[in-house]
Design a protein around this motif. Structure first.
Motif, PDB file in Angstrom:
ATOM      1  N   LYS A   2      42.051  33.689  74.126  1.00 46.92           N
ATOM      2  CA  LYS A   2      42.861  34.236  75.295  1.00 46.92           C
ATOM      3  C   LYS A   2      43.605  35.485  74.805  1.00 46.92           C
ATOM      4  N   PHE A   3      43.501  36.488  75.670  1.00 43.92           N
ATOM      5  CA  PHE A   3      44.235  37.860  75.043  1.00 43.92           C
ATOM      6  C   PHE A   3      45.179  38.334  76.054  1.00 43.92           C
ATOM      7  N   GLU A   4      46.597  38.757  75.528  1.00 44.01           N
ATOM      8  CA  GLU A   4      47.550  39.356  76.152  1.00 44.01           C
ATOM      9  C   GLU A   4      47.981  40.694  75.487  1.00 44.01           C
ATOM     10  N   PRO A   5      48.020  41.512  76.404  1.00 46.64           N
ATOM     11  CA  PRO A   5      48.563  42.950  75.691  1.00 46.64           C
ATOM     12  C   PRO A   5      50.085  42.772  75.464  1.00 46.64           C
ATOM     13  N   ARG A   6      50.296  43.212  74.118  1.00 40.87           N
ATOM     14  CA  ARG A   6      51.828  43.433  73.447  1.00 40.87           C
ATOM     15  C   ARG A   6      52.292  44.758  73.483  1.00 40.87           C
ATOM     16  N   SER A   7      51.449  45.845  73.544  1.00 44.43           N
ATOM     17  CA  SER A   7      51.478  47.136  73.696  1.00 44.43           C
ATOM     18  C   SER A   7      50.217  47.912  73.804  1.00 44.43           C
ATOM     19  N   ALA A   8      50.507  49.226  73.747  1.00 39.58           N
ATOM     20  CA  ALA A   8      49.060  49.971  73.955  1.00 39.58           C
ATOM     21  C   ALA A   8      48.173  49.789  72.789  1.00 39.58           C
TER      22      ALA A   8
ATOM     23  N   TYR B 225      34.925  43.596  70.682  1.00 38.09           N
ATOM     24  CA  TYR B 225      34.819  43.050  69.353  1.00 38.09           C
ATOM     25  C   TYR B 225      34.418  41.705  69.349  1.00 38.09           C
ATOM     26  N   LEU B 226      35.231  40.687  69.676  1.00 43.73           N
ATOM     27  CA  LEU B 226      35.166  39.535  69.631  1.00 43.73           C
ATOM     28  C   LEU B 226      34.026  38.829  70.668  1.00 43.73           C
ATOM     29  N   ALA B 227      33.654  39.559  71.743  1.00 46.99           N
ATOM     30  CA  ALA B 227      32.668  39.321  72.477  1.00 46.99           C
ATOM     31  C   ALA B 227      31.192  38.968  71.982  1.00 46.99           C
ATOM     32  N   ASP B 228      31.170  39.646  70.629  1.00 50.67           N
ATOM     33  CA  ASP B 228      29.767  39.581  69.939  1.00 50.67           C
ATOM     34  C   ASP B 228      30.089  38.640  69.014  1.00 50.67           C
ATOM     35  N   PHE B 229      29.714  37.515  69.113  1.00 48.84           N
ATOM     36  CA  PHE B 229      30.042  36.255  68.235  1.00 48.84           C
ATOM     37  C   PHE B 229      29.501  36.402  66.795  1.00 48.84           C
TER      38      PHE B 229
ATOM     39  N   LEU C  72      24.639  25.535  64.312  1.00 47.03           N
ATOM     40  CA  LEU C  72      24.825  25.372  65.584  1.00 47.03           C
ATOM     41  C   LEU C  72      24.365  26.497  66.605  1.00 47.03           C
ATOM     42  N   VAL C  73      24.011  26.295  67.815  1.00 46.84           N
ATOM     43  CA  VAL C  73      23.504  27.463  68.732  1.00 46.84           C
ATOM     44  C   VAL C  73      24.941  27.573  69.476  1.00 46.84           C
ATOM     45  N   TYR C  74      25.453  28.802  69.697  1.00 44.19           N
ATOM     46  CA  TYR C  74      26.528  29.037  70.369  1.00 44.19           C
ATOM     47  C   TYR C  74      26.083  29.881  71.516  1.00 44.19           C
ATOM     48  N   VAL C  75      26.773  29.643  72.828  1.00 43.69           N
ATOM     49  CA  VAL C  75      26.502  30.198  74.214  1.00 43.69           C
ATOM     50  C   VAL C  75      27.590  30.714  74.517  1.00 43.69           C
ATOM     51  N   MET C  76      27.905  32.060  74.925  1.00 39.87           N
ATOM     52  CA  MET C  76      28.979  32.422  75.667  1.00 39.87           C
ATOM     53  C   MET C  76      28.901  31.996  77.226  1.00 39.87           C
ATOM     54  N   GLU C  77      30.317  31.187  77.441  1.00 39.06           N
ATOM     55  CA  GLU C  77      30.241  30.488  78.624  1.00 39.06           C
ATOM     56  C   GLU C  77      30.773  31.541  79.641  1.00 39.06           C
ATOM     57  N   SER C  78      31.682  32.142  79.149  1.00 35.95           N
ATOM     58  CA  SER C  78      32.481  33.260  79.954  1.00 35.95           C
ATOM     59  C   SER C  78      33.009  34.372  79.559  1.00 35.95           C
ATOM     60  N   ARG C  79      32.966  35.482  80.087  1.00 38.99           N
ATOM     61  CA  ARG C  79      33.662  36.677  79.604  1.00 38.99           C
ATOM     62  C   ARG C  79      34.507  37.351  80.578  1.00 38.99           C
ATOM     63  N   GLU C  80      35.827  37.351  80.436  1.00 36.29           N
ATOM     64  CA  GLU C  80      36.806  38.025  81.421  1.00 36.29           C
ATOM     65  C   GLU C  80      37.430  39.238  80.772  1.00 36.29           C
ATOM     66  N   THR C  81      38.336  39.832  81.391  1.00 38.10           N
ATOM     67  CA  THR C  81      38.973  40.754  80.916  1.00 38.10           C
ATOM     68  C   THR C  81      39.890  40.331  79.676  1.00 38.10           C
ATOM     69  N   ASP C  82      40.540  39.150  79.892  1.00 32.82           N
ATOM     70  CA  ASP C  82      41.595  38.370  79.030  1.00 32.82           C
ATOM     71  C   ASP C  82      41.182  37.063  78.636  1.00 32.82           C
ATOM     72  N   ARG C  83      39.666  36.917  78.566  1.00 26.14           N
ATOM     73  CA  ARG C  83      39.557  35.471  78.141  1.00 26.14           C
ATOM     74  C   ARG C  83      37.870  35.534  77.728  1.00 26.14           C
ATOM     75  N   LEU C  84      37.664  34.911  76.623  1.00 22.59           N
ATOM     76  CA  LEU C  84      36.312  34.459  76.100  1.00 22.59           C
ATOM     77  C   LEU C  84      36.224  33.052  75.878  1.00 22.59           C
ATOM     78  N   VAL C  85      34.901  32.602  76.350  1.00 23.90           N
ATOM     79  CA  VAL C  85      34.599  31.157  75.955  1.00 23.90           C
ATOM     80  C   VAL C  85      33.121  31.104  75.333  1.00 23.90           C
ATOM     81  N   PHE C  86      33.301  30.435  74.319  1.00 21.31           N
ATOM     82  CA  PHE C  86      31.965  30.326  73.591  1.00 21.31           C
ATOM     83  C   PHE C  86      31.707  28.593  73.220  1.00 21.31           C
TER      84      PHE C  86
END
Length: 145
Positions: A92-98, A20-24, A64-78
């Motif tokens: 940064k993402f960390e699972p807390r439960s299912a 969801y958050l990957a689509d800025f 502003l023009v935003y660019v996705m710099e990186s997309r990892e399984t637990d991290r997004l950078v714009f």
């Protein structure tokens, strides 16, 4: 530079939250400062993808023009920029439960030129905006699922 950081729990699985958050463009839903955010390129949402973001701050619109710099399984950078500011958003993402994920959101703003002189006076307003994001984002994302 102004840096604000908030960490909070979102009631959705990590993979769903990252997707969801990957689509800025969704920033217009969860960021109270964003008026409009539109993808300006095509294809998969991946590093290099770009968005045109219109935000309102202190009654003034800024683009502003935003660019996705990186997309990892637990991290997004714009990274976003215009002639007066460079922004960097790290999620940064960390699972807390299912069904729940901890999101640590760090937003940094570096003003350019004479605008740098305003930084000390703007910090409290950006802190308040970060509080609103931490309050609104979990509700919006949970309702989207």
């Amino acid at each position: 530079m102004i840096t604000v950081r908030r960490s909070f729990i979102v009631g959705v699985p990590l993979e769903d939250l990252v997707a969801y958050l990957a689509d800025f463009a969704h920033a217009q839903d969860w960021d109270p400062g964003t008026v409009r955010c539109v993808r300006i390129d095509e294809g998969a949402v991946r590093p290099g993808a770009t968005w045109h973001n219109t935000s309102r701050f202190r009654g003034r619109a800024t683009n502003l023009v935003y660019v996705m710099e990186s997309r990892e399984t637990d991290r997004l950078v714009f990274a976003g920029s215009n002639k007066t500011v460079a922004a960097r958003d790290v999620m940064k993402f960390e699972p807390r439960s299912a069904t729940a994920t901890q999101l640590t959101y760090t937003a940094s703003l570096r003003f350019k030129g004479l605008a740098r002189l305003a930084e000390p006076f703007l910090r409290s307003e950006f802190e308040a905006l970060a509080d609103k994001v931490a309050e609104r984002l979990p509700i919006v994302v949970t309702n989207q699922q």
